[in-house]
Scaffold this active site. Structure first.
Site, PDB file in Angstrom:
ATOM      1  N   HIS A 152      56.824  87.685  62.651  1.00  0.00           N
ATOM      2  CA  HIS A 152      56.963  88.806  61.715  1.00  0.00           C
ATOM      3  C   HIS A 152      57.607  90.008  62.391  1.00  0.00           C
ATOM      4  O   HIS A 152      58.516  90.639  61.835  1.00  0.00           O
ATOM      5  CB  HIS A 152      55.588  89.180  61.172  1.00  0.00           C
ATOM      6  CG  HIS A 152      55.567  90.452  60.377  1.00  0.00           C
ATOM      7  ND1 HIS A 152      56.025  90.529  59.083  1.00  0.00           N
ATOM      8  CD2 HIS A 152      55.165  91.711  60.701  1.00  0.00           C
ATOM      9  CE1 HIS A 152      55.890  91.771  58.636  1.00  0.00           C
ATOM     10  NE2 HIS A 152      55.378  92.507  59.599  1.00  0.00           N
TER      11      HIS A 152
ATOM     12  N   HIS B 155      61.056  92.789  61.579  1.00  0.00           N
ATOM     13  CA  HIS B 155      61.214  94.229  61.836  1.00  0.00           C
ATOM     14  C   HIS B 155      62.396  94.599  62.728  1.00  0.00           C
ATOM     15  O   HIS B 155      63.106  95.561  62.464  1.00  0.00           O
ATOM     16  CB  HIS B 155      59.933  94.781  62.476  1.00  0.00           C
ATOM     17  CG  HIS B 155      58.860  95.122  61.503  1.00  0.00           C
ATOM     18  ND1 HIS B 155      58.931  96.195  60.641  1.00  0.00           N
ATOM     19  CD2 HIS B 155      57.681  94.508  61.239  1.00  0.00           C
ATOM     20  CE1 HIS B 155      57.848  96.255  59.898  1.00  0.00           C
ATOM     21  NE2 HIS B 155      57.067  95.238  60.242  1.00  0.00           N
TER      22      HIS B 155
ATOM     23  N   GLU C 167      58.155  97.589  54.965  1.00  0.00           N
ATOM     24  CA  GLU C 167      57.499  96.287  54.869  1.00  0.00           C
ATOM     25  C   GLU C 167      57.989  95.471  53.677  1.00  0.00           C
ATOM     26  O   GLU C 167      58.230  94.264  53.801  1.00  0.00           O
ATOM     27  CB  GLU C 167      55.979  96.458  54.780  1.00  0.00           C
ATOM     28  CG  GLU C 167      55.333  96.970  56.059  1.00  0.00           C
ATOM     29  CD  GLU C 167      55.312  95.935  57.178  1.00  0.00           C
ATOM     30  OE1 GLU C 167      55.677  94.773  56.928  1.00  0.00           O
ATOM     31  OE2 GLU C 167      54.925  96.301  58.297  1.00  0.00           O
TER      32      GLU C 167
ATOM     33  N   SER D  30      60.360  87.999  56.721  1.00  0.00           N
ATOM     34  CA  SER D  30      59.669  86.986  57.518  1.00  0.00           C
ATOM     35  C   SER D  30      58.942  85.970  56.643  1.00  0.00           C
ATOM     36  O   SER D  30      58.124  85.198  57.129  1.00  0.00           O
ATOM     37  CB  SER D  30      58.677  87.660  58.477  1.00  0.00           C
ATOM     38  OG  SER D  30      57.769  88.495  57.784  1.00  0.00           O
TER      39      SER D  30
END
Length: 482
Positions: A287, A292, A332, A359
């Site tokens: 993730h 990110h 996010e 992700s």
């Protein structure tokens, strides 16, 4: 990531505190300032009196960092001017002489006490304190029997090894220690990386896909090895000044956002359990690094990410909750319009920028496809919780609305916000942050990495919200059980 502290985290029941080598926030002092209040009665409140007061400050070479005026006690009896002076304390002879001079003008003047504010880091060194309290036990949240790795003793032992490495890292240590990932961990990474690669080409935003070739060439990205945090950190630093900081588990929203103010992204290093490579109840290295990292190399994305972090410094709990929601719906789970005109009739022109979606191959389809499959809806619990919903609701990004919007933490999102571009979202978030009612404004020096408050403030003793957050997660997950 912030989802480490707020969402899709394992149902952590405890808080672990890392012992640091005798370091405390008292070792770092804020730059000295003096807060002065001047009161004008209506008999002395005449044109030019304020400029006369400011002329006194100029005479004594006193530098202002804050200036405001208002009616005294919201009455018509007079007015007050309050200002903060940089670099000197209230007992400095220059301050005392200036006060005498100001009082000779026929007005009242006094040194006022500092403004108490929630603790915040003022230097990169103090980020060590932001990672001190972790939601979950030493293994990074593996304390609930529902976690895929809970009964796997070998996996638990490996998580503890990785945790100990993160616990030992300090600001100023230099290079982040390299991890020798096992063949099983690389197998899991490879399965996730290859599954997501095709989805990114189709649905990820242009800025995300543009940086991938550089990450492959300079930071070791690819299916056959898990990239090292230090290599990625050096790459990001050369692009936008962002760095990675290893952490052993889930941080509270305040601690995670505070670190972003210093362009420091707190990242886990452990990987999800291999029993199901395509599911994890908590953020992991897949993730963090796949979701990110790529966009942290984009200047606009990096700027508004840091702006949210700066706005969190010394902010109230209510302001932190709103900033966390904005972060949720952008960094996010944010969407952005494609810069290219779609040529495929099935192309919605919606592109993904949020790490939580980038992700997750299933949520990429759910958020951006014209006709998400039934399998996708079932996988993300949309079919169960929203049986009549065939596509998500997509609203134009408005930070004021996003700040107050509730969201589920264990399913795909029923509602997303979309921006016209990363630049537009940066501007909207910057404008919102400037409207937050706060006692001071943090001024960040990118050369020294120091934050200098605009006002004379006193940081309260550091407290952690990790325990409260862990209990809220415990209650939430307990409510899901029959």
């Amino acid at each position: 990531s912030l989802s480490s502290g707020l969402a899709r985290a394992s149902p952590s029941l405890g808080v672990s505190s890392t012992e640091f080598r005798g370091y405390s926030s008292s070792n770092v002092k804020l730059r000295p300032k003096t807060r002065i209040g001047v009161f004008f009665t209506r008999f002395h409140d005449k044109p030019g009196i304020a400029s006369d007061v400011l002329a006194v400050l100029k005479k004594y070479h006193l530098q202002l960092t804050h200036l405001e005026s208002k009616l005294y006690n919201y009455s018509f009896d007079g007015a007050t001017i309050e200002f903060d002076i940089d670099g000197v304390v209230g007992t400095n002879p220059r301050i005392e002489e200036a006060l005498k001079h100001i009082r000779s003008l026929g007005v009242q003047a006094e040194v006022r006490p500092p403004i108490p504010v929630p603790w915040f880091p003022s230097t990169r060194k103090e980020i060590d304190l932001c990672v001190e309290d972790v939601i979950g036990a030493g293994a990074g949240g593996l304390v609930d029997q529902d976690h895929p790795g809970f009964n796997d003793k070998e996996y638990m032992k490996r998580r503890e090894e990785i945790t100990s490495i993160a616990n030992g890292y300090r600001e100023g240590d230099g290079r982040i220690p390299r991890l020798e990932y096992t063949a099983e961990e690389v197998r899991v990474w490879k399965a996730v990386y290859e599954k997501l690669e095709g989805c990114h080409a189709r649905w990820a935003c242009e800025e995300f896909n543009e940086v991938l070739p550089e990450l492959k060439a300079e930071a070791g990205y690819g299916p056959n090895q898990i990239p090292q945090l230090n290599d990625i950190s050096e790459y990001l630093s050369s692009k936008t000044g962002f760095r990675l900081r290893p952490v052993c588990g889930l941080l509270s929203a305040r601690d995670f956002l505070n670190a972003l103010a210093f362009r420091t992204f707190c990242s886990t290093q452990y990987i999800r359990h291999g029993g199901n490579p395509f599911y994890t109840p908590e953020p992991d290295v897949c993730h963090e690094l796949i979701g990110h990292v790529p966009l942290l190399a984009d200047p606009h994305f990096a700027e508004f990410t840091q702006k949210v972090g700066l706005a969190s410094l010394g902010a109230s709990d209510e302001a932190i909750a709103r900033l966390a929601s904005i972060y949720w719906f952008t960094v996010e789970f944010g969407l952005v319009r494609s810069t290219m005109k779609p040529t495929d009739p099935d192309d919605t022109g919606v592109r993904v920028m949020g790490a939580g979606i980038l992700s997750s191959f299933g949520e990429m389809e759910w958020s951006a496809a014209r006709r998400p499959s039934d399998e996708c809806r079932e996988m993300g619990s949309i079919a169960r919780d929203y049986p009549d919903m065939r596509n998500p609701i997509i609203e134009k990004f408005d930070p004021k609305v996003a700040a107050e919007k509730p969201y589920p933490i264990t399913t795909y999102q029923p509602t997303y916000f979309i921006g016209e571009s990363l630049r537009e979202m940066k501007d909207l978030i910057s404008d919102y942050c400037d409207t937050i009612d706060r006692p001071f404004h943090p001024v960040y020096d990118p050369i020294t990495g120091i934050v200098n408050p605009s006002r004379h403030v006193e940081r309260l003793d550091r407290t952690s919200t990790a325990a409260d957050q862990a209990e809220k997660q415990k209650a939430y997950f307990a409510s899901l059980k029959p």
